[in-house]
Design a protein around this motif. Structure first.
Motif, PDB file in Angstrom:
ATOM      1  N   VAL A  77       0.837  -1.209   0.000  1.00 51.51           N
ATOM      2  CA  VAL A  77       0.000   0.000   0.000  1.00 51.51           C
ATOM      3  C   VAL A  77       0.869   1.255   0.000  1.00 51.51           C
ATOM      4  O   VAL A  77       0.632   2.197  -0.763  1.00 51.51           O
ATOM      5  CB  VAL A  77      -0.947  -0.001   1.223  1.00 51.51           C
ATOM      6  CG1 VAL A  77      -1.673   1.339   1.340  1.00 51.51           C
ATOM      7  CG2 VAL A  77      -1.955  -1.132   1.120  1.00 51.51           C
TER       8      VAL A  77
ATOM      9  N   ALA B 164       2.561   1.940  -3.348  1.00 51.75           N
ATOM     10  CA  ALA B 164       1.645   2.349  -4.416  1.00 51.75           C
ATOM     11  C   ALA B 164       1.007   3.708  -4.169  1.00 51.75           C
ATOM     12  O   ALA B 164       0.812   4.492  -5.104  1.00 51.75           O
ATOM     13  CB  ALA B 164       0.550   1.291  -4.583  1.00 51.75           C
ATOM     14  N   GLU B 165       0.698   4.025  -2.905  1.00 46.39           N
ATOM     15  CA  GLU B 165      -0.103   5.211  -2.617  1.00 46.39           C
ATOM     16  C   GLU B 165       0.518   6.160  -1.600  1.00 46.39           C
ATOM     17  O   GLU B 165      -0.053   7.212  -1.309  1.00 46.39           O
ATOM     18  CB  GLU B 165      -1.492   4.782  -2.127  1.00 46.39           C
ATOM     19  CG  GLU B 165      -2.230   3.878  -3.112  1.00 46.39           C
ATOM     20  CD  GLU B 165      -3.549   3.387  -2.562  1.00 46.39           C
ATOM     21  OE1 GLU B 165      -4.232   4.175  -1.867  1.00 46.39           O
ATOM     22  OE2 GLU B 165      -3.890   2.212  -2.809  1.00 46.39           O
ATOM     23  N   GLY B 166       1.663   5.795  -1.029  1.00 46.27           N
ATOM     24  CA  GLY B 166       2.293   6.643  -0.030  1.00 46.27           C
ATOM     25  C   GLY B 166       1.953   6.182   1.376  1.00 46.27           C
ATOM     26  O   GLY B 166       0.947   5.498   1.611  1.00 46.27           O
TER      27      GLY B 166
ATOM     28  N   ALA C 107      -1.501   6.534   3.139  1.00 47.53           N
ATOM     29  CA  ALA C 107      -2.610   5.625   2.813  1.00 47.53           C
ATOM     30  C   ALA C 107      -2.651   4.403   3.718  1.00 47.53           C
ATOM     31  O   ALA C 107      -3.631   3.655   3.710  1.00 47.53           O
ATOM     32  CB  ALA C 107      -2.496   5.175   1.349  1.00 47.53           C
TER      33      ALA C 107
ATOM     34  N   ARG D 246      -7.150  -0.173   6.434  1.00 50.00           N
ATOM     35  CA  ARG D 246      -6.814  -0.424   5.029  1.00 50.00           C
ATOM     36  C   ARG D 246      -6.048  -1.742   4.875  1.00 50.00           C
ATOM     37  O   ARG D 246      -6.314  -2.528   3.955  1.00 50.00           O
ATOM     38  CB  ARG D 246      -5.978   0.741   4.495  1.00 50.00           C
ATOM     39  CG  ARG D 246      -5.437   0.521   3.085  1.00 50.00           C
ATOM     40  CD  ARG D 246      -6.566   0.422   2.053  1.00 50.00           C
ATOM     41  NE  ARG D 246      -6.058   0.068   0.740  1.00 50.00           N
ATOM     42  CZ  ARG D 246      -5.525   0.951  -0.112  1.00 50.00           C
ATOM     43  NH1 ARG D 246      -5.445   2.237   0.213  1.00 50.00           N
ATOM     44  NH2 ARG D 246      -5.087   0.565  -1.289  1.00 50.00           N
TER      45      ARG D 246
ATOM     46  N   GLU E 217      -7.058  -5.164   2.828  1.00 45.41           N
ATOM     47  CA  GLU E 217      -6.212  -5.774   1.807  1.00 45.41           C
ATOM     48  C   GLU E 217      -6.077  -7.285   2.032  1.00 45.41           C
ATOM     49  O   GLU E 217      -5.947  -8.053   1.081  1.00 45.41           O
ATOM     50  CB  GLU E 217      -4.826  -5.131   1.820  1.00 45.41           C
ATOM     51  CG  GLU E 217      -4.773  -3.705   1.316  1.00 45.41           C
ATOM     52  CD  GLU E 217      -4.978  -3.602  -0.192  1.00 45.41           C
ATOM     53  OE1 GLU E 217      -4.461  -4.464  -0.922  1.00 45.41           O
ATOM     54  OE2 GLU E 217      -5.670  -2.651  -0.628  1.00 45.41           O
TER      55      GLU E 217
ATOM     56  N   TRP F 277       9.212   6.010   0.890  1.00 44.67           N
ATOM     57  CA  TRP F 277       8.730   6.430   2.205  1.00 44.67           C
ATOM     58  C   TRP F 277       9.685   6.033   3.332  1.00 44.67           C
ATOM     59  O   TRP F 277       9.546   6.518   4.468  1.00 44.67           O
ATOM     60  CB  TRP F 277       7.347   5.833   2.480  1.00 44.67           C
ATOM     61  CG  TRP F 277       7.256   4.361   2.181  1.00 44.67           C
ATOM     62  CD1 TRP F 277       6.942   3.791   0.973  1.00 44.67           C
ATOM     63  CD2 TRP F 277       7.515   3.272   3.077  1.00 44.67           C
ATOM     64  NE1 TRP F 277       6.981   2.412   1.068  1.00 44.67           N
ATOM     65  CE2 TRP F 277       7.330   2.067   2.349  1.00 44.67           C
ATOM     66  CE3 TRP F 277       7.871   3.198   4.416  1.00 44.67           C
ATOM     67  CZ2 TRP F 277       7.493   0.807   2.927  1.00 44.67           C
ATOM     68  CZ3 TRP F 277       8.039   1.946   4.994  1.00 44.67           C
ATOM     69  CH2 TRP F 277       7.849   0.775   4.258  1.00 44.67           C
TER      70      TRP F 277
END
Length: 236
Positions: A41, A44-46, A49, A54, A58, A117
């Motif tokens: 996650v 892909a989205e930072g 996210a 979340r 997943e 990140w």
């Protein structure tokens, strides 16, 4: 360290010291699968996210079920880091401390490029897992035969690692925008238009560089270490 992080609890989780629950249903997942899902996650989205809810989604179970494996988001972040850092570099086949540290820096930079990140989240006072701890251990092995003291070797490793971190951070929007990123062309034009006010930056920006900022800084750090080591090496 995260605001709500319990260092002892994180250490028990990362180093395999936490006892598994004796009662309850058989675990459907393990911490490694949870960490891998969270890393996916974040890649892909930072990092923003990533949440308990979340990651649970997943993996196909509820947020409350996730608490059977990690107590809170601080622990989730800790296992994410441990999963994402990868295996520490094996420097044993490389001759010379300088070449070893150059390889260490290259592999550290590659790991952080793969997971953008990581540099910001691995700064500060916190508990590291065994996989992440193997990185500075590997780097220290490069300096084992030098006349530097043990503390100086650790300081040298921190200099190299923090340099790699800083040069990654320089590409983040809002910092040194004349060097890279979407704002770079705008800053270039502004500097050239205002060359009378910022003559040094305008000239520097217009001059191509044979090396990257990261390479130049790493060479400068290693040159300083080489000088210190040479000064302490007995002659003859």
């Amino acid at each position: 360290m995260a605001a709500n992080e319990d260092p002892k609890a994180v250490a028990e989780l990362l180093w395999g010291l936490r006892k598994a629950p004796s009662r309850g249903p058989r675990p459907a997942f393990d911490v490694t699968q949870i960490a891998d899902a969270a890393v996916k996650v974040a890649d892909a989205e930072g990092l923003e996210a990533v949440s308990m809810q979340r990651v649970a989604a997943e993996l196909g179970f509820t947020k409350m079920a996730l608490y059977r494996y990690v107590n809170d988001k601080a622990e989730l972040i800790a296992v994410m880091i441990e999963a994402a850092v990868g295996a520490a570099p094996d420097l044993s086949g490389i001759a010379g401390w300088r070449a070893k540290l150059e390889e260490y820096a290259r592999e550290l930079s590659a790991a952080w490029r793969h997971h953008p990140w990581l540099p910001s989240i691995t700064a500060g006072d916190r508990v590291m897992g065994p996989r992440e701890t193997a990185w500075p251990e590997s780097a220290l092995s490069a300096l084992a035969d030098t006349p530097l003291t043990e503390r100086e070797r650790l300081d040298a490793i921190m200099l190299v690692s923090n340099h790699i971190r800083a040069t990654h951070a320089a590409a983040i929007p809002g910092t040194q925008t004349w060097t890279s990123g979407e704002a770079a062309p705008i800053m270039r034009d502004l500097l050239l238009l205002n060359a009378d006010r910022f003559p040094l930056l305008a000239t520097t920006h217009a001059t191509p560089s044979a090396t990257t900022t990261q390479e130049f800084g790493l060479h400068a750090i290693l040159d300083g270490l080489e000088h210190a080591i040479t000064q302490r090496t007995p002659k003859g």
